[in-house]
Design a protein around this motif. Structure first.
Motif, PDB file in Angstrom:
ATOM      1  N   THR A  35     -22.356 -26.217 -10.202  1.00 35.44           N
ATOM      2  CA  THR A  35     -22.374 -27.710 -10.995  1.00 35.44           C
ATOM      3  C   THR A  35     -21.736 -28.372  -9.580  1.00 35.44           C
ATOM      4  O   THR A  35     -22.900 -29.731  -9.768  1.00 35.44           O
ATOM      5  CB  THR A  35     -22.964 -27.940 -12.004  1.00 35.44           C
ATOM      6  N   GLU A  54     -21.068 -34.435 -20.002  1.00 33.82           N
ATOM      7  CA  GLU A  54     -20.739 -33.706 -21.182  1.00 33.82           C
ATOM      8  C   GLU A  54     -21.657 -33.223 -22.295  1.00 33.82           C
ATOM      9  O   GLU A  54     -22.571 -33.854 -22.843  1.00 33.82           O
ATOM     10  CB  GLU A  54     -18.744 -34.281 -21.897  1.00 33.82           C
ATOM     11  N   GLY A  55     -20.998 -32.313 -22.542  1.00 33.12           N
ATOM     12  CA  GLY A  55     -21.699 -31.265 -23.998  1.00 33.12           C
ATOM     13  C   GLY A  55     -21.509 -32.877 -24.864  1.00 33.12           C
ATOM     14  O   GLY A  55     -22.444 -33.203 -26.075  1.00 33.12           O
ATOM     15  N   LEU A  70     -25.314 -31.505 -16.848  1.00 31.66           N
ATOM     16  CA  LEU A  70     -24.230 -31.179 -17.756  1.00 31.66           C
ATOM     17  C   LEU A  70     -23.034 -29.917 -17.178  1.00 31.66           C
ATOM     18  O   LEU A  70     -23.088 -29.194 -16.743  1.00 31.66           O
ATOM     19  CB  LEU A  70     -25.174 -29.884 -19.175  1.00 31.66           C
ATOM     20  N   SER A  71     -21.840 -30.593 -17.583  1.00 34.32           N
ATOM     21  CA  SER A  71     -20.866 -30.074 -16.580  1.00 34.32           C
ATOM     22  C   SER A  71     -19.374 -30.459 -17.996  1.00 34.32           C
ATOM     23  O   SER A  71     -19.972 -30.472 -18.977  1.00 34.32           O
ATOM     24  CB  SER A  71     -20.247 -30.798 -16.188  1.00 34.32           C
ATOM     25  N   ILE A  72     -18.232 -30.216 -17.512  1.00 35.26           N
ATOM     26  CA  ILE A  72     -17.644 -29.849 -18.388  1.00 35.26           C
ATOM     27  C   ILE A  72     -16.280 -31.624 -17.899  1.00 35.26           C
ATOM     28  O   ILE A  72     -15.340 -31.044 -18.411  1.00 35.26           O
ATOM     29  CB  ILE A  72     -16.993 -28.601 -18.080  1.00 35.26           C
ATOM     30  N   ILE A 121     -27.122 -21.736 -19.671  1.00 37.12           N
ATOM     31  CA  ILE A 121     -25.985 -22.941 -20.432  1.00 37.12           C
ATOM     32  C   ILE A 121     -27.381 -23.520 -21.711  1.00 37.12           C
ATOM     33  O   ILE A 121     -26.674 -23.741 -22.936  1.00 37.12           O
ATOM     34  CB  ILE A 121     -25.793 -23.390 -19.297  1.00 37.12           C
ATOM     35  N   GLY A 137     -17.028 -29.092 -12.969  1.00 30.91           N
ATOM     36  CA  GLY A 137     -17.822 -28.193 -13.191  1.00 30.91           C
ATOM     37  C   GLY A 137     -17.997 -26.518 -12.521  1.00 30.91           C
ATOM     38  O   GLY A 137     -16.689 -26.672 -12.129  1.00 30.91           O
ATOM     39  N   ASN A 138     -18.745 -25.510 -12.506  1.00 30.50           N
ATOM     40  CA  ASN A 138     -18.131 -24.694 -11.605  1.00 30.50           C
ATOM     41  C   ASN A 138     -19.028 -24.644 -10.186  1.00 30.50           C
ATOM     42  O   ASN A 138     -18.865 -25.708  -9.989  1.00 30.50           O
ATOM     43  CB  ASN A 138     -19.034 -23.785 -12.635  1.00 30.50           C
ATOM     44  N   GLU A 139     -18.733 -23.425  -9.346  1.00 30.01           N
ATOM     45  CA  GLU A 139     -19.577 -23.475  -7.673  1.00 30.01           C
ATOM     46  C   GLU A 139     -21.021 -24.386  -8.104  1.00 30.01           C
ATOM     47  O   GLU A 139     -21.138 -24.974  -7.045  1.00 30.01           O
ATOM     48  CB  GLU A 139     -19.410 -21.971  -7.830  1.00 30.01           C
TER      49      GLU A 139
END
Lengths: 343, 343
Positions: free
Chosen positions: A190, A209-210, A177-179, A227, A186-188
């Motif tokens: 992910t 994605e969501g 799950l990421s953006i 999350i 993603g963040n660090e």
């Protein structure tokens, strides 16, 4: 096969637990040990006219309240129904434990009594979500709020085994799950997890994605427990809001009132599907034994369904499968570390 | 009042940008400078029969594509429409910039050209969500994926000013998105942010859970950009899934087909409300100027609405209000540090 039920857990006290156990014994050919206040449980069984010898009672003098912190439970509630039910699994007297009580208490009991599976760093709660094409498994949805990339990799391995079992898929599609779908999004945590999953033997399909969670693009959706929990509850919120707004709009017209039952029923069905309670509970994966966590509002049917799932997880030897996968993964990491050291 | 529009941005090219600008000039009494390929924009204006002297064109030889990374844009696309439109704000030739193009490009242009407001550590995208009782502001929904507690505190201050303006509330209720209402719930970052917000002068109502976002318990919902983006897209996914499942169920019966338009319309309305595109864009707060980010799919109406909101944000001097709040907050933190040092 015997299943231990934390009979005092849940918003409605022993009734749905006892009734669910009676139904399960009759329909699923399992023995159930109800753990809790012996007098109350005996009275409940009598009220329900139960004489099934496969239903037994194990007395527990303490009860965990919904507001109690896991730390309190570990210190002061080792004679509680959830703790003793978990001990029955440890002692081999039951194959699984089921609790609709305080989720933190069930987790802390599993953590202390059953202990983590060798090599597992953090356990994870795996829930089922409805999608346009069937169902997906999402984990973690609340066991761990601060996760590293290694934790996410382990969640992916555990979710993969669970999805094989529960969705009946040979090679489940596992998404992170990421953006954004690109590798670089993603963040660090992910972004690092992406690399680990790409190197793992599972069928990793990359970031999801969501909006892809419910479209069915992945069989397993991996995320940290913060999350995952926010995502689940946002989903409930959206479903609830849509239902209320729709019913409001629809209630304003004659034709709409005619159509009302047509719309209300599928909405309720969807809400139930999203709510993991109704779905027969969510397992805590990564501990040495089967531990099913049910929603506080669980009905007798939900408890029966949780017993059904627990039985089938125990029969499939889920705990052993997960241990093997984690060991293989740790083996790969050691090899890589050796390669790097010798390079 | 003059607004700069990145006329080349968006999935549908210049058409909706130009049409939205024409509508805005006519209805809102603003001047609009369309930034992009002069020949194409001139042709588009002619096709639409526009002779409004308040619509002008500023040539930009480059265009940013949707897939380009912000780093690429900052290095190689300083002659692009979005960059030059942002420079017009910096130079005082326009009061605000609007872009339906690559979000990362609009952010990086704002970051380099307008620069962060003094004291602001990270900018945030603030979107509007529909609730059962009206609307709420959620931020950040994608500008920053890894945030500290101090960043979240600043988002809360910025969201508070924005909510006062956009919701017309004197003392907006500000909530922190977390996984439980108790103070102790959350991850490391949100638990630390909780303490900072409790000590701040805003109307902090504590943690809000995912399911409370749409029920309207808070006017401002604060989270990091990773969670916010996942939450938004999960919401879209749930709304879309419910729509599809409902229409499928409903399409199967005569009565249902009669009721179809009754249900389809409110669902579409809700989907539009959730989609920040349709809502007239989302501001990037925390930079020295008004920067509105619109969805790539924005219609002319969405662009017009974004121009309307940008105008009203510029008139309310949002940038100055945010600078004051952040300065006061930094002042409080310095005092606390001195107290601690002298204690």
């Amino acid at each position: 096969m015997k299943i231990a039920v934390d009979a005092m857990g849940g918003d409605h006290g022993p009734a749905p637990n006892v009734e669910g156990a009676i139904q399960a014994a009759a329909e699923l050919n399992v023995a159930v040990v109800l753990v809790g206040d012996e007098a109350r449980l005996q009275a409940q069984l009598q009220r329900m006219g139960c004489r099934d010898p496969r239903i037994t009672i194990r007395h527990a003098p303490q009860v965990v309240e919904m507001h109690e912190s896991p730390a309190q439970v570990a210190r002061k509630k080792r004679q509680s129904s959830v703790w003793i039910a978990t001990e029955l699994v440890k002692a081999g007297e039951a194959e699984a434990v089921i609790s609709a009580g305080n989720t933190g208490a069930a987790m802390v009991a599993a953590f202390f009594v059953l202990e983590l599976t060798k090599g597992v760093e953090r356990p994870a709660i795996a829930t089922m979500l409805p999608t346009l094409t069937g169902h997906a498994v999402m984990l973690d949805v609340g066991a761990n709020v601060d996760c590293t990339a290694n934790h996410l990799e382990q969640f992916a391995l555990m979710g993969n085994e669970y999805a094989k079992h529960v969705l009946g898929k040979v090679n489940p599609r596992v998404g992170l799950l990421s953006i954004g779908e690109e590798d670089s999004k993603g963040n660090e945590v992910t972004k690092e997890a992406f690399k680990l999953l790409k190197a793992s033997p599972i069928n990793f399909i990359g970031n999801v994605e969501g909006r892809d969670v419910y479209s069915g693009e992945a069989d397993v959706v991996v995320c940290d427990g913060f999350i995952g929990n926010v995502a689940l509850k946002i989903s409930e919120g959206v479903a609830d809001t849509i239902k209320k707004l729709l019913l409001k709009e629809i209630g304003g017209s004659f034709l709409g009132r005619l159509a009302y039952p047509l719309i209300a029923a599928p909405l309720l069905k969807l809400k139930r599907k999203i709510d993991y309670a109704e779905f027969g509970g969510a397992p805590l994966l990564g501990v040495n034994g089967i531990c099913m966590i049910c929603h506080g509002r669980s009905s007798a049917k939900a408890i029966k369904n949780a017993i059904r799932r627990a039985k089938s997880l125990a029969e499939s030897r889920m705990t052993d499968l997960i241990r093997q996968d984690i060991e293989e993964s740790l083996g790969r990491h050691r090899q890589e570390a050796q390669h790097e050291a010798s390079a």
